[in-house]
Motif scaffolding. Structure first.
Motif, mmCIF file in Angstrom:
data_model
loop_
_atom_site.group_PDB
_atom_site.id
_atom_site.type_symbol
_atom_site.label_atom_id
_atom_site.label_comp_id
_atom_site.label_asym_id
_atom_site.label_seq_id
_atom_site.Cartn_x
_atom_site.Cartn_y
_atom_site.Cartn_z
ATOM 1 N N ILE B 205 0.856 -1.200 0.000
ATOM 2 C CA ILE B 205 0.000 0.000 0.000
ATOM 3 C C ILE B 205 0.888 1.244 0.000
ATOM 4 O O ILE B 205 1.981 1.223 0.580
ATOM 5 C CB ILE B 205 -0.963 0.011 1.228
ATOM 6 C CG1 ILE B 205 -1.905 1.229 1.177
ATOM 7 C CG2 ILE B 205 -0.203 -0.032 2.546
ATOM 8 C CD1 ILE B 205 -3.059 1.166 2.188
ATOM 9 N N THR B 206 0.412 2.309 -0.682
ATOM 10 C CA THR B 206 1.147 3.576 -0.716
ATOM 11 C C THR B 206 0.483 4.547 0.259
ATOM 12 O O THR B 206 -0.729 4.738 0.212
ATOM 13 C CB THR B 206 1.095 4.183 -2.129
ATOM 14 O OG1 THR B 206 1.653 3.245 -3.042
ATOM 15 C CG2 THR B 206 1.861 5.493 -2.195
ATOM 16 N N ILE B 207 1.295 5.126 1.140
ATOM 17 C CA ILE B 207 0.769 6.128 2.066
ATOM 18 C C ILE B 207 1.440 7.450 1.705
ATOM 19 O O ILE B 207 2.661 7.531 1.657
ATOM 20 C CB ILE B 207 1.104 5.804 3.542
ATOM 21 C CG1 ILE B 207 0.985 4.307 3.830
ATOM 22 C CG2 ILE B 207 0.256 6.656 4.474
ATOM 23 C CD1 ILE B 207 -0.402 3.763 3.776
ATOM 24 N N ILE B 208 0.616 8.456 1.444
ATOM 25 C CA ILE B 208 1.166 9.758 1.037
ATOM 26 C C ILE B 208 0.773 10.813 2.069
ATOM 27 O O ILE B 208 -0.402 10.926 2.436
ATOM 28 C CB ILE B 208 0.624 10.183 -0.343
ATOM 29 C CG1 ILE B 208 0.950 9.108 -1.389
ATOM 30 C CG2 ILE B 208 1.213 11.539 -0.763
ATOM 31 C CD1 ILE B 208 0.246 9.308 -2.727
ATOM 32 N N SER B 209 1.759 11.583 2.519
ATOM 33 C CA SER B 209 1.455 12.699 3.403
ATOM 34 C C SER B 209 2.514 13.776 3.250
ATOM 35 O O SER B 209 3.404 13.665 2.384
ATOM 36 C CB SER B 209 1.336 12.241 4.862
ATOM 37 O OG SER B 209 0.785 13.293 5.641
ATOM 38 N N TRP B 210 2.418 14.827 4.079
ATOM 39 C CA TRP B 210 3.384 15.927 4.040
ATOM 40 C C TRP B 210 3.249 16.723 5.324
ATOM 41 O O TRP B 210 2.270 16.581 6.061
ATOM 42 C CB TRP B 210 3.148 16.823 2.814
ATOM 43 C CG TRP B 210 1.762 17.386 2.731
ATOM 44 C CD1 TRP B 210 1.320 18.588 3.208
ATOM 45 C CD2 TRP B 210 0.615 16.742 2.146
ATOM 46 N NE1 TRP B 210 -0.012 18.739 2.951
ATOM 47 C CE2 TRP B 210 -0.469 17.641 2.297
ATOM 48 C CE3 TRP B 210 0.413 15.517 1.497
ATOM 49 C CZ2 TRP B 210 -1.755 17.329 1.835
ATOM 50 C CZ3 TRP B 210 -0.866 15.212 1.042
ATOM 51 C CH2 TRP B 210 -1.931 16.113 1.205
ATOM 52 N N ARG B 215 4.977 12.637 10.630
ATOM 53 C CA ARG B 215 5.379 11.935 11.866
ATOM 54 C C ARG B 215 4.271 10.993 12.316
ATOM 55 O O ARG B 215 4.518 9.843 12.675
ATOM 56 C CB ARG B 215 5.655 12.963 12.979
ATOM 57 C CG ARG B 215 6.907 13.747 12.768
ATOM 58 C CD ARG B 215 8.122 13.030 13.288
ATOM 59 N NE ARG B 215 8.233 13.147 14.731
ATOM 60 C CZ ARG B 215 9.169 12.515 15.451
ATOM 61 N NH1 ARG B 215 10.040 11.739 14.857
ATOM 62 N NH2 ARG B 215 9.208 12.670 16.750
ATOM 63 N N ASP B 216 3.034 11.467 12.274
ATOM 64 C CA ASP B 216 1.899 10.631 12.693
ATOM 65 C C ASP B 216 1.709 9.479 11.708
ATOM 66 O O ASP B 216 1.375 8.363 12.097
ATOM 67 C CB ASP B 216 0.629 11.485 12.769
ATOM 68 C CG ASP B 216 0.789 12.628 13.756
ATOM 69 O OD1 ASP B 216 1.077 12.345 14.936
ATOM 70 O OD2 ASP B 216 0.667 13.797 13.352
ATOM 71 N N THR B 217 1.916 9.794 10.428
ATOM 72 C CA THR B 217 1.776 8.763 9.399
ATOM 73 C C THR B 217 2.784 7.640 9.635
ATOM 74 O O THR B 217 2.442 6.446 9.573
ATOM 75 C CB THR B 217 1.980 9.396 8.009
ATOM 76 O OG1 THR B 217 0.943 10.356 7.803
ATOM 77 C CG2 THR B 217 1.946 8.348 6.918
ATOM 78 N N ILE B 218 4.017 8.014 9.929
ATOM 79 C CA ILE B 218 5.055 6.988 10.135
ATOM 80 C C ILE B 218 4.751 6.148 11.377
ATOM 81 O O ILE B 218 4.907 4.926 11.366
ATOM 82 C CB ILE B 218 6.457 7.642 10.174
ATOM 83 C CG1 ILE B 218 6.815 8.039 8.736
ATOM 84 C CG2 ILE B 218 7.511 6.703 10.759
ATOM 85 C CD1 ILE B 218 7.974 8.977 8.594
ATOM 86 N N LYS B 219 4.238 6.818 12.405
ATOM 87 C CA LYS B 219 3.850 6.070 13.615
ATOM 88 C C LYS B 219 2.753 5.059 13.286
ATOM 89 O O LYS B 219 2.804 3.893 13.721
ATOM 90 C CB LYS B 219 3.335 7.030 14.701
ATOM 91 C CG LYS B 219 4.446 7.694 15.482
ATOM 92 C CD LYS B 219 3.861 8.600 16.575
ATOM 93 C CE LYS B 219 4.922 9.591 17.035
ATOM 94 N NZ LYS B 219 4.344 10.786 17.648
ATOM 95 N N CYS B 258 -3.911 2.890 -1.818
ATOM 96 C CA CYS B 258 -3.334 4.185 -1.399
ATOM 97 C C CYS B 258 -4.186 4.863 -0.335
ATOM 98 O O CYS B 258 -5.421 4.825 -0.389
ATOM 99 C CB CYS B 258 -3.203 5.096 -2.625
ATOM 100 S SG CYS B 258 -2.432 6.684 -2.275
ATOM 101 N N VAL B 259 -3.507 5.471 0.632
ATOM 102 C CA VAL B 259 -4.167 6.341 1.617
ATOM 103 C C VAL B 259 -3.422 7.680 1.599
ATOM 104 O O VAL B 259 -2.187 7.712 1.575
ATOM 105 C CB VAL B 259 -4.113 5.731 3.039
ATOM 106 C CG1 VAL B 259 -4.523 6.766 4.094
ATOM 107 C CG2 VAL B 259 -5.016 4.512 3.121
ATOM 108 N N VAL B 260 -4.182 8.775 1.574
ATOM 109 C CA VAL B 260 -3.574 10.103 1.618
ATOM 110 C C VAL B 260 -3.946 10.755 2.946
ATOM 111 O O VAL B 260 -5.110 10.746 3.342
ATOM 112 C CB VAL B 260 -4.064 10.991 0.450
ATOM 113 C CG1 VAL B 260 -3.273 12.294 0.416
ATOM 114 C CG2 VAL B 260 -3.956 10.254 -0.882
ATOM 115 N N VAL B 261 -2.947 11.292 3.607
ATOM 116 C CA VAL B 261 -3.174 11.908 4.926
ATOM 117 C C VAL B 261 -2.871 13.396 4.844
ATOM 118 O O VAL B 261 -1.741 13.788 4.539
ATOM 119 C CB VAL B 261 -2.254 11.263 5.987
ATOM 120 C CG1 VAL B 261 -2.552 11.859 7.369
ATOM 121 C CG2 VAL B 261 -2.411 9.744 6.001
#
Lengths: 365, 326
Positions: B205-210, B215-219, B258-261
């Motif tokens: 799965i692809t997780i996209i954020s910025w 930091r929260d995404t990686i956790k 994919c999830v986008v945060v």
């Protein structure tokens, strides 16, 4: 404690050439015959080109244009006080100023027929394109002036022109304050032509003059007869000299009148009387300047006839060149979004060109 | 190598580039003797003087407008908007002039400037101090929008933004200013404008954020990995516009999910654009609908309620889990 007066303020008004072209010889600026003729030529060319463009617009051969008639002195004379290396930052109603800065008539024809290419002054790289949003160009002038201070270009000043309507905008006040605080070499020249489209000056401001707004920012302000090219020149020259001497910015209010519509999309009979317009006809900046030149013995009707023929030929040539020109490529806007090649933009350009190609195949364009 | 926080990373980048390029100058409210309210410009005034580190009148429009003039004349101004909530007073200068001058003048005049602005929630601030409005700038053609997420990429990206030929809105997630430290290796960390960073490679799965949400995404990703054994690919967008479509599409074609945060509110945000891009170029590779984790479309609440609205690690965890199990 009694009330104390801690400062007194006053605003001066400058008139050099009266409505009949009679000069106040004590105040007459020291301009060469060549400069006087150059100024008159630019004012005449501006007047005639403006009339032709209005005509072209009415014939459907040109888009919407802002009309300049009546403001030629306030527009052309300031440029005579500048060097080529100074910056000119204008609004949209300074055809004469732009011609004096070396912009071609074809530039205006292109721009007002919807081509950004008309914004490129090939003959002077320190003339910014027209600015449509009122007063938004004034902070740019401050930044340009600061850059010249920063780089130690002692001799570079910035002339910014705007209208009376712009003086209600925040950017006008912010820019004057900014320039004053930085002691930036800027000349703020307001063409007070009495109307912002339909809105008369008395709705724009309760101040008796626009010039007095300078006082609030701690900089010199002066009101001049904006239909007298000599007054405008003299006030700008003095402001330019101060700016070059590191004495900071100046606000000049040139009192003039927009003789015709705001733009070709406007109908001024809805908001002002014929009498008002007629009264200003007597103050025409060209008529009085011509009388002055004749009085000085450097102008006559033969030269006038020749000048008008030359201007007409120049305008004809520009219209001819403009109307026979091949259109510019439709995808040029993609070239100038960014200074770097970006995949997102290039992918969209490819799709755009493919669509145009297809439409061409189908005979749609 | 010493570990530093994001403020120090940005501050060091400014010190370095100002020392090597005298066309760079810093301007804004309280950026001089005070060193900026977040201290990002600390020490610059003492080192480079008033002429290059300008405390300006409080006039955001004139600050940016003057910077436009300076940039046209060959300088590289780095403007600080004290908080992103104050930046809307200069929006017309950015939209009306900075973004258009290159087009308007057919490339004759360009506006290479950077507008830095702290943004985002989570710092218990007053009204107008917590929003994430990157999409305002990103929707403007001719403007680049960059959002660093860590000390390692903040300084290098700010340097790249200053060297870029275009106006760059550089949004600094203030929640991340001092919340963690990293080593910054200038040689190894070649971050460039327009390039996303694949933080972690994976296949499921692809997780996209910025920004601060990284930091929260990686956790959340760590939690999912330990629970399920899935291998997510994590992309730090870094540049919002122009978007690195290639990296996104390549990854989604590989993972199919994919999830986008995004910290910003839901509608019309960057997440919507990312999903549209995937729809355009990778639809047939998808094995599940693309999910987005965002704030609700409400006016950003003051900090007493903020925690209920900002996307949380558990929200991200749940979105990943649902998408993987779809």
């Amino acid at each position: 404690m009694p009330l104390k007066t801690i400062d007194d303020f006053s605003i001066k008004q400058l008139h050099i050439l009266d409505e009949n072209g009679k000069v106040d010889s004590d105040l007459e600026p020291d301009l060469s015959k060549d400069d006087l003729k150059k100024l008159y030529l630019a004012m005449t060319l501006s007047r005639m080109a403006d009339a032709r463009m209005l005509n072209l617009q009415r014939q459907g051969r040109l888009g919407t244009i802002p009309v300049n008639k009546g403001q030629e002195a306030a527009s052309c004379a300031p440029i005579l006080a500048l060097k080529e290396t100074d910056w000119f930052v204008g609004s949209y109603r300074e055809l004469g100023a732009r011609l004096m800065r070396g912009e071609t008539l074809e530039n205006s024809l292109l721009l007002f027929n919807g081509w950004e290419e008309g914004n490129v002054n090939e003959n002077n790289d320190r003339t910014l394109p027209i600015s449509i949003v009122l007063a938004s160009q004034l902070p740019h002038a401050v930044g340009l002036a600061y850059a010249s201070q920063y780089k130690g270009e002692k001799d570079t000043v910035v002339l910014a022109i705007f209208g009376d309507g712009a003086t209600s905008e925040g950017d006008f006040h912010e820019a004057l304050n900014f320039a004053a605080v930085l002691n930036a070499p800027v000349i703020f020249l307001c063409q007070n032509n009495q109307y912002a489209i339909s809105t008369p000056l008395k709705i724009q401001t309760k101040s008796r003059t626009i010039a007095q707004k300078a006082l609030a920012y701690g900089i010199p302000g002066i009101q001049v007869d904006g239909n007298d090219a000599l007054s405008v020149y003299q006030a700008v020259k003095e402001a330019v000299d101060r700016a070059r001497a590191d004495e900071g910015p100046t606000l000049i209010e040139a009192v003039t009148f927009r003789m015709l519509m705001h733009t070709t999309a406007d109908d001024p009979t809805r908001y002002r009387s014929d009498e008002e317009v007629t009264a200003w006809e007597a103050k025409d900046p060209l008529v009085r300047f011509k009388a002055y030149l004749m009085e000085k013995g450097i102008w006559d009707e033969d030269l006038q006839k020749q000048l008008e023929e030359d201007c007409k030929a120049q305008i004809d040539a520009a219209v001819q060149a403009f109307e026979s020109r091949e259109p510019f490529a439709p995808d040029v806007p993609f070239d100038h979004v960014f200074g770097t090649k970006e995949a997102v933009i290039e992918a969209q350009r490819t799709r755009f060109l493919a669509r145009l190609g297809k439409e061409k195949e189908n005979g749609q364009n | 190598m010493a570990k530093i926080n994001m403020v120090t990373s940005l501050n060091t980048a400014l010190h370095d580039i100002m020392a090597s390029d005298d066309t760079v100058l810093v301007m804004g409210e309280d950026v001089g003797i005070n060193g900026g309210v977040f201290r990002v410009t600390d020490g610059l005034f003492e080192k480079f003087g008033r002429k290059r580190v300008m405390d300006t009148p409080i006039a955001e429009s004139a600050i940016l407008g003057a910077a436009i003039g300076m940039a046209i004349a060959g300088l590289k101004p780095v403007v600080e908007m004290q908080f992103s909530g104050f930046s809307y007073l200069m929006m017309h200068q950015l939209e009306g002039n900075a973004s258009r001058m290159r087009t308007r003048s057919r490339g004759r005049f360009t506006v290479p400037l950077v507008v830095r602005m702290p943004y985002g929630g989570g710092v218990r601030a007053l009204e107008h101090h917590s929003e994430s409005k990157e999409v305002y700038w990103a929707h403007t053609a001719g403007v680049k929008v960059v959002i660093p997420s860590s000390p390692a990429n903040a300084g290098p990206l700010l340097t790249a933004a200053i060297q870029d030929p275009d106006p760059v809105v550089f949004m600094e997630p203030k929640r991340s200013y001092r919340s963690f430290k990293e080593a910054v290796d200038k040689e190894k960390n070649a971050f460039s404008i327009g390039k996303a960073h694949v933080v972690e490679t994976g296949k499921d799965i692809t997780i996209i954020s910025w920004g601060a949400m990284m930091r929260d995404t990686i956790k959340a990703v760590e939690a999912v990995k330990s629970k399920t054994g899935f291998q997510p690919e994590v992309i730090d967008l870094l540049t919002i516009s122009p978007m690195d479509v290639d990296t996104i599409v390549t990854s989604v074609k590989k993972t199919g999910r994919c999830v986008v945060v995004q910290e910003a509110q839901q509608s019309f945000g960057p997440a919507s654009e990312i999903i549209a891009v995937i729809n355009d170029q990778a639809l047939m590779y998808l094995e599940a609908p693309v999910k987005r984790v965002t704030m609700a479309d409400v006016v950003m609440p003051l900090f007493a309620r903020e925690q209920f609205y900002m996307p949380k690690v558990s929200d991200i965890d749940q979105a990943i889990t649902e998408t993987v199990n779809f």
